[in-house]
Design a protein around this motif. Sequence first.
Motif, short mmCIF file in Angstrom:
data_model
loop_
_atom_site.label_atom_id
_atom_site.label_comp_id
_atom_site.label_asym_id
_atom_site.label_seq_id
_atom_site.Cartn_x
_atom_site.Cartn_y
_atom_site.Cartn_z
N VAL A 181 50.67 14.03 28.27
CA VAL A 181 50.29 12.98 27.68
C VAL A 181 50.94 11.75 28.10
CG1 VAL A 181 49.72 12.36 25.84
CG2 VAL A 181 49.57 14.53 25.29
N PRO A 182 52.48 11.38 27.59
CA PRO A 182 52.88 10.19 28.70
C PRO A 182 52.16 9.62 29.65
CG PRO A 182 53.85 11.51 27.39
CD PRO A 182 53.31 12.10 27.46
N GLU A 183 52.29 10.43 30.59
CA GLU A 183 52.29 9.78 32.16
C GLU A 183 50.37 9.58 31.60
OE1 GLU A 183 53.94 9.32 34.62
OE2 GLU A 183 55.19 9.94 32.73
N ILE A 184 48.96 10.15 31.38
CA ILE A 184 48.13 9.75 30.74
C ILE A 184 47.76 8.43 30.22
CG2 ILE A 184 45.91 11.23 30.43
CD1 ILE A 184 47.05 13.48 31.11
N VAL A 185 48.38 8.36 29.41
CA VAL A 185 48.13 7.71 28.78
C VAL A 185 48.42 6.43 29.67
CG1 VAL A 185 49.00 6.58 26.34
CG2 VAL A 185 48.48 8.77 26.32
N GLY A 186 49.86 6.41 30.06
CA GLY A 186 50.33 5.02 30.49
C GLY A 186 49.27 4.62 31.76
N MET A 187 48.46 5.28 31.97
CA MET A 187 47.55 4.86 33.91
C MET A 187 46.44 4.17 33.14
SD MET A 187 47.00 8.31 35.67
CE MET A 187 46.60 9.35 34.43
N LEU A 188 45.81 4.12 30.94
CA LEU A 188 44.68 3.68 30.75
C LEU A 188 45.63 1.98 30.76
CD1 LEU A 188 44.75 5.11 26.96
CD2 LEU A 188 43.02 5.80 29.04
N PRO A 212 58.41 9.74 23.72
CA PRO A 212 60.12 10.32 24.16
C PRO A 212 60.96 9.82 25.75
CG PRO A 212 58.48 11.49 22.96
CD PRO A 212 58.02 10.37 23.17
N SER A 213 59.71 10.60 26.75
CA SER A 213 60.31 10.62 28.29
C SER A 213 61.18 9.07 28.04
CB SER A 213 59.22 10.92 29.27
OG SER A 213 58.07 9.99 29.05
N LYS A 214 59.89 8.72 28.28
CA LYS A 214 60.52 7.08 28.32
C LYS A 214 62.37 6.62 27.68
CE LYS A 214 57.11 6.12 31.49
NZ LYS A 214 57.05 6.33 32.26
N ALA A 215 62.00 6.68 26.52
CA ALA A 215 63.02 5.99 25.81
C ALA A 215 64.50 7.53 26.29
CB ALA A 215 63.18 6.62 24.18
N VAL A 216 64.55 8.16 27.06
CA VAL A 216 65.33 8.95 27.54
C VAL A 216 65.99 8.30 28.82
CG1 VAL A 216 65.85 11.05 28.82
CG2 VAL A 216 64.25 10.72 26.47
N GLU A 217 64.76 7.76 29.20
CA GLU A 217 64.79 6.82 30.81
C GLU A 217 65.84 5.76 30.09
OE1 GLU A 217 62.02 6.17 33.22
OE2 GLU A 217 60.62 8.20 32.83
N ALA A 218 65.05 5.11 29.00
CA ALA A 218 66.37 3.32 28.59
C ALA A 218 67.73 4.25 28.11
CB ALA A 218 65.38 3.35 28.13
#
Length: 264
Positions: free
Chosen positions: A198-205, A218-224
């Motif tokens: 879902v985050p990857e799909i939403v990120g394309m908007l 969560p996925s982006k917070a983990v990277e940071a």
Amino acid sequence: MTAATPTALAPTAYRVTPARVMRSEWHKFWSLRSSWITLFSAYAVILAVGITMGTTYDGDDSEIDTVTLILLGTQLAQIALAVLGILVTAGEYSTGMIRASLTAVPQRLPVLWSKAAVFAGIVFSLSLATVLATFLTAQVFLEGTDKAASLSDPGIARALLGSAAAITLLGMTALGLGALLRSVPGAIGAYIGGVLIVPEIVGMLPYDVVDTAMKYFPSKAVEALGASQQLPGAASPGAALLVLALWAAASVGGAGLLLKRRDV
């Protein structure tokens, strides 16, 4: 003085206490072969990928953060440990063992809290030990390159600690999903879809508000949280940790709320 009778001693001898519930969950966790296999596989991947990154680094990935490069294996380990978190809760529903657990602890919530505490303690301890060992081992091969670093360098220790915390909190989020959905396949699907897809799909908007919101998935917070330097456009490490903690708290807390209201 009258001698204590067995009947008088029985309520005390078999009283349900938080320590006893915790001990029960500890033994259940380690008695399952799936726990051992999953933990070994997850941490072996982190170490193997880290060593591979160290031995094969040729300078082509100079733009990647040092800790992020070395701990690329955590991306796979996170999925394995999330599945383990789901098995800790939803696995008992699939086998029917949850009925025995809740019969022994009629208040119910101590069972969930103990599962979460045991899982978090084990995963965080082993994750921290593994990322430290991986970083130090990889640095043996990275000496003399632009990725050479030590634990005393700015941001390194925090990133390693953050990586262990991120792995643990993602696993806690999955554990809560397992208790919420009471289905291993359903919880795995919800985790993969909600956290990874879902985050990857939403990120394309093409909206600015989406870019802002993406920082707190969560996925982006983990990277940071797992980078030794502030990533462009990412949340700060403190904000990333708070976000992951809130996701985990919402998942486990929601499971606790439904556990009190639903039948087994």
